[in-house]
Scaffold this motif. Structure first.
Motif, PDB file in Angstrom:
ATOM      1  N   ASN A  46     -15.594   9.252 -41.193  1.00 12.76           N
ATOM      2  CA  ASN A  46     -15.349   8.488 -42.317  1.00 12.76           C
ATOM      3  C   ASN A  46     -14.515   8.998 -43.342  1.00 12.76           C
ATOM      4  O   ASN A  46     -14.445  10.058 -43.851  1.00 12.76           O
ATOM      5  CB  ASN A  46     -16.677   8.331 -43.007  1.00 12.76           C
ATOM      6  N   ASP A  47     -13.232   8.292 -43.342  1.00 13.80           N
ATOM      7  CA  ASP A  47     -11.863   8.830 -44.154  1.00 13.80           C
ATOM      8  C   ASP A  47     -11.863   8.246 -45.472  1.00 13.80           C
ATOM      9  O   ASP A  47     -10.916   8.232 -46.070  1.00 13.80           O
ATOM     10  CB  ASP A  47     -10.889   8.665 -43.185  1.00 13.80           C
ATOM     11  N   SER A  48     -12.921   7.412 -45.999  1.00 10.87           N
ATOM     12  CA  SER A  48     -12.957   6.618 -47.049  1.00 10.87           C
ATOM     13  C   SER A  48     -12.779   7.569 -48.416  1.00 10.87           C
ATOM     14  O   SER A  48     -12.022   6.991 -49.148  1.00 10.87           O
ATOM     15  CB  SER A  48     -14.329   5.954 -47.050  1.00 10.87           C
ATOM     16  N   ALA A  49     -13.199   8.703 -48.342  1.00  7.82           N
ATOM     17  CA  ALA A  49     -12.899   9.508 -49.455  1.00  7.82           C
ATOM     18  C   ALA A  49     -11.541   9.653 -49.767  1.00  7.82           C
ATOM     19  O   ALA A  49     -11.161  10.003 -51.060  1.00  7.82           O
ATOM     20  CB  ALA A  49     -13.913  11.039 -49.581  1.00  7.82           C
ATOM     21  N   MET A  50     -10.969   9.902 -48.567  1.00  7.12           N
ATOM     22  CA  MET A  50      -9.293  10.049 -48.961  1.00  7.12           C
ATOM     23  C   MET A  50      -8.503   8.918 -49.224  1.00  7.12           C
ATOM     24  O   MET A  50      -7.406   9.037 -49.906  1.00  7.12           O
ATOM     25  CB  MET A  50      -8.721  10.640 -47.379  1.00  7.12           C
ATOM     26  N   HIS A  51      -9.242   7.703 -49.582  1.00  9.10           N
ATOM     27  CA  HIS A  51      -8.563   6.630 -49.727  1.00  9.10           C
ATOM     28  C   HIS A  51      -9.106   5.800 -50.999  1.00  9.10           C
ATOM     29  O   HIS A  51      -8.927   4.969 -51.319  1.00  9.10           O
ATOM     30  CB  HIS A  51      -8.392   5.590 -48.732  1.00  9.10           C
ATOM     31  N   SER A  52      -9.967   6.883 -51.754  1.00 11.07           N
ATOM     32  CA  SER A  52     -10.782   6.359 -52.887  1.00 11.07           C
ATOM     33  C   SER A  52      -9.590   5.736 -53.981  1.00 11.07           C
ATOM     34  O   SER A  52      -8.657   6.355 -54.089  1.00 11.07           O
ATOM     35  CB  SER A  52     -11.580   7.483 -53.622  1.00 11.07           C
ATOM     36  N   GLY A  53      -9.840   4.595 -54.456  1.00  3.87           N
ATOM     37  CA  GLY A  53      -9.099   3.954 -55.767  1.00  3.87           C
ATOM     38  C   GLY A  53      -7.858   3.390 -54.696  1.00  3.87           C
ATOM     39  O   GLY A  53      -6.980   2.691 -55.716  1.00  3.87           O
ATOM     40  N   HIS A  54      -7.467   3.320 -53.685  1.00  2.56           N
ATOM     41  CA  HIS A  54      -6.399   2.768 -52.873  1.00  2.56           C
ATOM     42  C   HIS A  54      -6.911   1.264 -52.486  1.00  2.56           C
ATOM     43  O   HIS A  54      -7.905   0.987 -52.439  1.00  2.56           O
ATOM     44  CB  HIS A  54      -6.032   3.625 -51.847  1.00  2.56           C
ATOM     45  N   ALA A  55      -5.776   0.692 -51.905  1.00  3.33           N
ATOM     46  CA  ALA A  55      -6.243  -0.597 -51.170  1.00  3.33           C
ATOM     47  C   ALA A  55      -7.127  -0.689 -50.204  1.00  3.33           C
ATOM     48  O   ALA A  55      -7.289   0.235 -49.278  1.00  3.33           O
ATOM     49  CB  ALA A  55      -4.615  -1.341 -50.913  1.00  3.33           C
ATOM     50  N   GLY A  56      -8.046  -1.571 -50.342  1.00  5.96           N
ATOM     51  CA  GLY A  56      -9.215  -1.713 -49.308  1.00  5.96           C
ATOM     52  C   GLY A  56     -10.350  -0.813 -49.380  1.00  5.96           C
ATOM     53  O   GLY A  56     -11.246  -0.862 -48.892  1.00  5.96           O
ATOM     54  N   ASP A  57     -10.314   0.188 -50.697  1.00  8.38           N
ATOM     55  CA  ASP A  57     -11.277   0.763 -50.988  1.00  8.38           C
ATOM     56  C   ASP A  57     -12.422  -0.054 -51.664  1.00  8.38           C
ATOM     57  O   ASP A  57     -12.113  -0.640 -53.015  1.00  8.38           O
ATOM     58  CB  ASP A  57     -11.092   1.838 -51.801  1.00  8.38           C
ATOM     59  N   ASP A  58     -13.679  -0.527 -51.263  1.00  7.67           N
ATOM     60  CA  ASP A  58     -14.408  -1.418 -51.847  1.00  7.67           C
ATOM     61  C   ASP A  58     -15.351  -0.640 -52.445  1.00  7.67           C
ATOM     62  O   ASP A  58     -16.436  -1.278 -53.168  1.00  7.67           O
ATOM     63  CB  ASP A  58     -15.074  -2.432 -50.834  1.00  7.67           C
ATOM     64  N   GLY A  59     -15.383   0.740 -52.594  1.00  5.59           N
ATOM     65  CA  GLY A  59     -16.646   1.492 -53.456  1.00  5.59           C
ATOM     66  C   GLY A  59     -17.800   1.752 -52.701  1.00  5.59           C
ATOM     67  O   GLY A  59     -18.691   2.471 -53.238  1.00  5.59           O
ATOM     68  N   SER A  60     -17.711   1.207 -51.375  1.00  2.96           N
ATOM     69  CA  SER A  60     -19.111   1.386 -50.626  1.00  2.96           C
ATOM     70  C   SER A  60     -18.948   2.754 -49.786  1.00  2.96           C
ATOM     71  O   SER A  60     -20.085   3.242 -49.442  1.00  2.96           O
ATOM     72  CB  SER A  60     -19.075   0.410 -49.468  1.00  2.96           C
ATOM     73  N   GLY A  61     -17.916   3.530 -50.034  1.00  6.91           N
ATOM     74  CA  GLY A  61     -17.893   4.697 -49.144  1.00  6.91           C
ATOM     75  C   GLY A  61     -17.659   4.708 -47.810  1.00  6.91           C
ATOM     76  O   GLY A  61     -17.832   5.511 -47.114  1.00  6.91           O
ATOM     77  N   GLU A  62     -17.465   3.438 -47.249  1.00  2.48           N
ATOM     78  CA  GLU A  62     -17.415   3.035 -45.774  1.00  2.48           C
ATOM     79  C   GLU A  62     -16.338   1.959 -45.746  1.00  2.48           C
ATOM     80  O   GLU A  62     -16.747   1.157 -45.069  1.00  2.48           O
ATOM     81  CB  GLU A  62     -18.762   2.639 -45.209  1.00  2.48           C
ATOM     82  N   SER A  63     -15.080   2.354 -46.110  1.00  3.42           N
ATOM     83  CA  SER A  63     -13.847   1.624 -45.807  1.00  3.42           C
ATOM     84  C   SER A  63     -12.945   1.817 -44.793  1.00  3.42           C
ATOM     85  O   SER A  63     -12.239   1.158 -44.621  1.00  3.42           O
ATOM     86  CB  SER A  63     -13.356   1.295 -47.328  1.00  3.42           C
ATOM     87  N   HIS A  64     -12.947   3.274 -44.639  1.00  7.20           N
ATOM     88  CA  HIS A  64     -11.969   3.605 -43.790  1.00  7.20           C
ATOM     89  C   HIS A  64     -12.295   4.625 -42.708  1.00  7.20           C
ATOM     90  O   HIS A  64     -12.932   5.657 -43.103  1.00  7.20           O
ATOM     91  CB  HIS A  64     -10.991   4.458 -44.594  1.00  7.20           C
TER      92      HIS A  64
END
Length: 98
Positions: free
Chosen positions: A28-46
């Motif tokens: 789960n790479d979502s934390a590395m993309h926090s605030g970027h495009a596609g970050d829906d705030g779920s913590g499961e976007s990337h």
């Protein structure tokens, strides 16, 4: 390993059921993309996946990716913003970060 979210668990289950892999790493790479495009705030976007299975023997890189995407249904591109795939045959070495 920290608790995984529902999408991460679903990814693991779908890939295990479809390929019976000898190696499966779901990151789960979502934390590395926090605030970027596609970050829906779920913590499961990337996510990124490394999978090594017999199903990829003699299969082109493009076809391997298509097989993984087909197994995951609507997760990549609809429920998850970004999804990276490294699909390997059993004889191929794992990347150093696996």
């Amino acid at each position: 390993m920290p608790d995984s979210g529902p999408i991460e668990g679903e990814i693991r289950q779908l890939l295990t059921d479809a390929f019976h892999p000898e190696t499966l790493v779901v990151s789960n790479d979502s934390a590395m993309h926090s605030g970027h495009a596609g970050d829906d705030g779920s913590g499961e976007s990337h996510f990124s996946v490394i999978i090594r299975a017999d199903a990829f023997e003699g299969v082109s890189r493009l076809q391997r990716q298509r097989k993984v995407l087909a197994a995951l249904g609507d997760i990549p591109g609809q429920r998850v913003h970004a999804f990276a795939i490294k699909a390997l045959a059993p004889a191929e070495p794992l990347p150093e970060n696996a």
